[in-house]
Design an enzyme around this catalytic site. Structure first.
Site, short mmCIF file in Angstrom:
data_model
loop_
_atom_site.label_atom_id
_atom_site.label_comp_id
_atom_site.label_asym_id
_atom_site.label_seq_id
_atom_site.Cartn_x
_atom_site.Cartn_y
_atom_site.Cartn_z
N TYR A 98 23.67 16.46 -92.55
CA TYR A 98 23.78 16.07 -94.04
C TYR A 98 23.71 17.32 -94.67
O TYR A 98 24.31 17.73 -95.76
CB TYR A 98 22.87 14.67 -94.10
N ASP A 116 35.77 5.10 -106.03
CA ASP A 116 34.75 4.74 -104.94
C ASP A 116 35.59 4.44 -103.84
O ASP A 116 36.23 3.68 -103.93
CB ASP A 116 33.85 4.01 -105.23
N ASN A 162 14.08 13.19 -103.77
CA ASN A 162 14.32 11.75 -103.31
C ASN A 162 14.25 10.82 -104.37
O ASN A 162 13.19 10.63 -105.09
CB ASN A 162 13.18 11.18 -102.17
N ASN A 163 15.30 10.04 -104.63
CA ASN A 163 15.40 9.03 -105.72
C ASN A 163 14.66 7.53 -105.07
O ASN A 163 15.12 7.29 -103.90
CB ASN A 163 17.03 8.70 -105.99
N LYS A 172 26.13 19.16 -97.54
CA LYS A 172 25.78 19.49 -99.06
C LYS A 172 25.71 20.80 -99.23
O LYS A 172 26.24 21.26 -100.37
CB LYS A 172 24.47 18.56 -99.25
N LYS A 214 17.68 3.31 -96.47
CA LYS A 214 16.56 4.41 -96.88
C LYS A 214 15.08 4.04 -96.95
O LYS A 214 14.77 2.72 -96.80
CB LYS A 214 16.91 4.81 -98.35
N THR A 235 21.33 17.87 -103.55
CA THR A 235 20.05 17.55 -102.96
C THR A 235 19.19 18.72 -102.75
O THR A 235 19.63 19.89 -102.46
CB THR A 235 20.03 16.77 -101.62
N ASP A 236 17.81 18.53 -102.82
CA ASP A 236 16.67 19.62 -102.47
C ASP A 236 16.68 19.96 -101.11
O ASP A 236 16.26 20.85 -100.55
CB ASP A 236 15.38 19.11 -103.08
N GLU A 237 17.53 19.04 -100.07
CA GLU A 237 17.35 19.16 -98.72
C GLU A 237 18.22 20.51 -98.45
O GLU A 237 18.23 21.12 -97.26
CB GLU A 237 17.94 18.00 -97.85
#
Ligand code: NAD
Ligand code: DAU
Length: 365
Positions: free
Chosen positions: A171, A46, A200-201, A175, A210, A145-147
């Site tokens: 963004y 990271d 979304n988490n 992705k 967020k 992501t679903d986005e």
């Protein structure tokens, strides 16, 4: 029929490289994995950007099977070294720039980490994968992501794995670019990749920018609760541990080359979610500067290009891999509000000068 691809009668100990393991979902995944499979090797890579926080991993630091490495997924030399010396068989790739509002302010970092970083990681894994030792087992799991599917109208069916990509923000476009590369590495080189596209988490350790942590924290410090536009945008919320459980079944039984959608089947309008959070705050917090919290709700200028509605169809994951969410949204939101109430020492230092500058750019202009 439930798929059992890659499942062995006796479980083989895995050696994981978790990129972005100090972020929100990555750290929840690392804590989950180390508790569930204590004999597996877990190496976190990271870069500790503003969103990375080593304190998230305090519970596993010091364990023999755990290692933290500070570094960038764009650093090919470091990736080659780590993959080889740790003999990694499983990559769980979470590292990303993840916040839509920041991608509107500065898209460059999103292209660099999400596209170039994913490309660099794929290249390193492709090189590493040539070694016979690791070829038997393993997976490159790309957490997406679903986005990438764009925005839905009020009566459109939920996104499935075959919904065409139509990303709308820098963004989601970055992705989508990374998803396409991952897919191409399976088709071209046979690299055992899997993509998950999740909604979304929410839950512990989510950075204050967020929606859910922002509302909890602002309520606790008596700041306005800024709702974009008319508050009618819809998101599909999933408790973060259920996402981790989904990634677990995908790593163990998912089929290389496949995509799996992950969602909570919990579509909620933003304004309704914020109202619920206010009610929970009123009930659970003892020392609120403003009560009821809903007095702090303020409608503010809309996010540019704001997607109206996301909804995820997770039937493939349910039927093929026998996964479904275990935490209801009522339970998950209560747990989350309690976590932010009880962990002031975690979030207070994150309201830094950098965060205040970011906040002014988005909310005061
Ligand atoms: P996050 O922003 O909380 O964490 C991202 C982590 O990646 C941080 O620890 C950061 O330090 C690290 N990182 C950033 N750039 C890096 C680089 N160049 N090299 C190494 N590390 C780097 O993000 P999150 O919300 O935990 O999301 C994790 C992943 O899941 C992302 O890929 C995101 O697109 C995806 N996702 C998130 C959600 C959500 O609701 N949060 C939903 C679906 C998918
Ligand atoms: O759908 C998955 C995505 O969910 C992930 O890929 C992203 O990494 C993650 O950040 C999240 O994106 P969203 O843009 O949906 O999440 P965010 O928490 O930023 O916003 C949720 C909704 O709330 C969205 O409609 C915008 C709105 N919102 C957000 C903030 C921060 C507000 O109304 N006010 C706010 O202050």
């Amino acid at each position: 029929m439930i798929d059992s691809w890659n499942e062995k009668a006796v479980r083989v100990h895995r050696r994981l490289l978790v990129t972005g393991g100090a972020g929100f979902i990555g750290s929840n995944f690392v804590l989950y994995w180390c508790d569930t499979y204590p004999d597996d090797r877990v190496v976190v890579l990271d870069a500790l950007t503003y969103a990375g926080n080593r304190r998230n991993l305090a519970d596993v630091e010091g364990r023999e099977n755990f290692r933290f490495v500070e570094g960038d997924i764009c650093d090919r030399t470091l990736l080659d070294k780590l993959l080889q010396e740790e003999n990694i068989d499983t990559v769980a790739h979470f590292a990303a720039e993840s916040h839509v509002d920041r991608s509107i302010l500065g898209p460059g970092a999103f292209v660099q980490t999400n596209v170039v970083g994913t490309f660099t990681l794929l290249e390193a894994f492709r090189q590493h994968w040539k070694t016979p030792l690791s070829k038997q087992e393993g997976i490159f799991l790309h957490v997406s992501t679903d986005e990438v599917y764009g925005s839905l109208g009020p009566n459109d069916p939920a996104f499935t794995e075959t919904t065409p990509y139509a990303p709308n923000s820098p963004y989601s476009a970055s992705k989508a670019g990374s998803d396409h590369l991952v897919r191409a590495y399976y088709h071209t080189y046979g690299l055992p990749t899997i993509i998950t596209n999740c909604s979304n988490n929410y839950g512990p350790y989510q950075f204050p920018e967020k929606l859910i942590p922002l509302m909890c924290i602002n309520a606790l410090i008596g700041k306005n609760l800024p709702v974009y536009g008319d508050g009618q945008n819809v998101r599909d919320w999933l408790y973060v541990i259920d996402h981790c459980r989904a990634l677990d079944v995908v790593i163990h039984r998912g089929k290389p080359g496949e995509t799996y959608n992950v969602g909570g089947n919990n579509e909620v309008k933003n304004i309704d979610l914020v109202q619920t959070l206010c009610e929970l705050m009123d009930k659970l917090a003892t020392d609120l500067p403003v009560r009821p919290c809903s007095n702090l709700i303020t409608f503010v200028k809309d996010r540019q290009g704001h997607d109206r509605r996301y909804a995820i169809n997770s039937n493939k994951l349910k039927t093929k891999l026998d996964w479904s969410p275990s935490v209801t949204v009522e339970e998950g939101l209560r747990l989350t509000v309690e976590w932010y109430l009880n962990n002031r020492d975690w979030w207070e230092p994150l309201l830094s000068e950098e965060y205040q500058t970011y906040y002014r750019q988005v909310y005061v202009s």
